[in-house]
Design a protein around this motif. Structure first.
Motif, mmCIF file in Angstrom:
data_model
loop_
_atom_site.group_PDB
_atom_site.id
_atom_site.type_symbol
_atom_site.label_atom_id
_atom_site.label_comp_id
_atom_site.label_asym_id
_atom_site.label_seq_id
_atom_site.Cartn_x
_atom_site.Cartn_y
_atom_site.Cartn_z
ATOM 1 N N THR A 94 0.667 -1.358 -0.324
ATOM 2 C CA THR A 94 0.409 -0.127 0.320
ATOM 3 C C THR A 94 0.553 1.274 -0.027
ATOM 4 O O THR A 94 1.552 0.675 0.304
ATOM 5 C CB THR A 94 -0.977 0.046 1.374
ATOM 6 N N ASP A 95 0.269 2.804 -0.328
ATOM 7 C CA ASP A 95 1.054 3.573 0.438
ATOM 8 C C ASP A 95 1.004 4.221 1.471
ATOM 9 O O ASP A 95 1.193 5.639 1.745
ATOM 10 C CB ASP A 95 0.405 4.611 -0.983
ATOM 11 N N GLU A 96 1.016 3.252 1.981
ATOM 12 C CA GLU A 96 0.750 3.681 3.828
ATOM 13 C C GLU A 96 1.052 3.094 4.887
ATOM 14 O O GLU A 96 1.607 1.684 4.206
ATOM 15 C CB GLU A 96 -0.876 4.107 4.176
ATOM 16 N N THR A 97 2.337 3.326 6.032
ATOM 17 C CA THR A 97 2.046 2.923 6.858
ATOM 18 C C THR A 97 1.595 1.368 7.457
ATOM 19 O O THR A 97 0.040 2.003 7.435
ATOM 20 C CB THR A 97 2.729 3.672 8.072
ATOM 21 N N ALA A 98 2.484 0.421 7.114
ATOM 22 C CA ALA A 98 0.554 -0.488 7.678
ATOM 23 C C ALA A 98 1.363 -1.891 8.562
ATOM 24 O O ALA A 98 2.782 -1.537 8.803
ATOM 25 C CB ALA A 98 0.432 -1.020 6.865
ATOM 26 N N SER A 99 0.486 -1.952 9.373
ATOM 27 C CA SER A 99 1.283 -3.205 10.544
ATOM 28 C C SER A 99 0.348 -4.383 9.676
ATOM 29 O O SER A 99 -0.132 -4.940 9.157
ATOM 30 C CB SER A 99 1.031 -3.045 11.956
ATOM 31 N N TYR A 100 1.541 -5.981 10.213
ATOM 32 C CA TYR A 100 1.265 -7.091 9.638
ATOM 33 C C TYR A 100 0.834 -7.775 10.564
ATOM 34 O O TYR A 100 1.495 -8.592 11.616
ATOM 35 C CB TYR A 100 1.604 -7.477 8.644
ATOM 36 N N ALA A 101 -0.418 -8.804 10.230
ATOM 37 C CA ALA A 101 -0.102 -10.440 11.026
ATOM 38 C C ALA A 101 -0.314 -11.434 10.949
ATOM 39 O O ALA A 101 -1.362 -11.295 9.844
ATOM 40 C CB ALA A 101 -1.316 -9.808 12.169
ATOM 41 N N VAL A 102 0.430 -12.330 10.640
ATOM 42 C CA VAL A 102 0.206 -13.394 9.703
ATOM 43 C C VAL A 102 -0.148 -15.036 10.733
ATOM 44 O O VAL A 102 1.071 -14.386 11.475
ATOM 45 C CB VAL A 102 1.761 -13.064 8.838
#
Length: 214
Positions: free
Chosen positions: A154-162
């Motif tokens: 994306t074009d925004e800062t993001a966090s991920y959980a997998v």
């Protein structure tokens, strides 16, 4: 004189004849006995003798042998279970040691990922941003470990959980691990590890079960 002599000689002669006849009768009787004992298969062989089979001596039988075999089987089964348990314990201990070597920040991100995905329905909104790469066992202490490649598309800062699932040969999930990445800038990547605590055998396969961007 000649007539007297003839009479005297005739009696012993008749005795000898009678003895000879008696001998022939005995011989014939013996031959008959041998014939009756010979085999009746017509192969022309000599006399044979088949003894009557005797009943088994049941006093010599014992139930100890089956009991010993059962004990041996139980012992082998117990040894196999003990070996499998030891292998599982060893793998779990090595996984703990390996994970202890990662930073506290990574451990915190993984715990946050588990909480984020705990009540998530479906596979999440970020499975396309995640892929898995196998890590050589020699670099992971002999453990099954996969690199979880996360890319913020994306074009925004993001966090991920997998969530990574480990499956056996029948396709059953036998273990689940969670990894996370916090505050990834647009286009940035993270490569946390998902490490199995299972023994090396039987072999397992891995898949991205869920991936959520938030």
């Amino acid at each position: 004189m000649n007539d007297g002599a003839s009479g005297v000689n005739a009696r012993p002669l008749r005795g000898r004849v009678a003895s000879a006849v008696a001998g022939l009768i005995v011989t014939a009787a013996g031959a008959t006995t041998l014939v009756s004992c010979s085999s009746g298969d017509g192969d022309g062989g000599g006399a044979s003798f088949t003894p009557r089979p005797s009943a088994p001596d049941t006093a010599s039988f014992s139930g100890a042998a089956p009991s010993a075999l059962a004990s041996l089987g139980a012992s082998v089964e117990e040894s196999v279970r003990a070996a499998a348990s030891a292998a599982a314990s060893s793998a779990s201990a090595r996984a703990s040691e390996f994970e202890a070597s990662v930073s506290a920040e990574v451990a915190r991100a993984n715990q946050a990922a588990e909480k984020k995905l705990k009540n998530l329905e479906g596979r999440g909104n970020a499975t396309a941003d995640v892929s898995l790469t196998g890590k050589p066992r020699a670099e992971a202490g002999g453990l099954l470990a996969v690199i979880v490649n996360i890319t913020n598309s994306t074009d925004e800062t993001a966090s991920y959980a997998v969530q990574v699932d480990f499956r056996d040969a029948d396709g059953e999930v036998v273990e689940t691990r969670f990894v996370g990445a916090d505050d990834l800038a647009p286009g940035a990547r993270a490569h946390p590890l998902a490490i199995s605590r299972k023994p090396p055998e039987p072999a397992l396969t891995t898949e991205v079960a869920k991936a959520q961007r938030y």
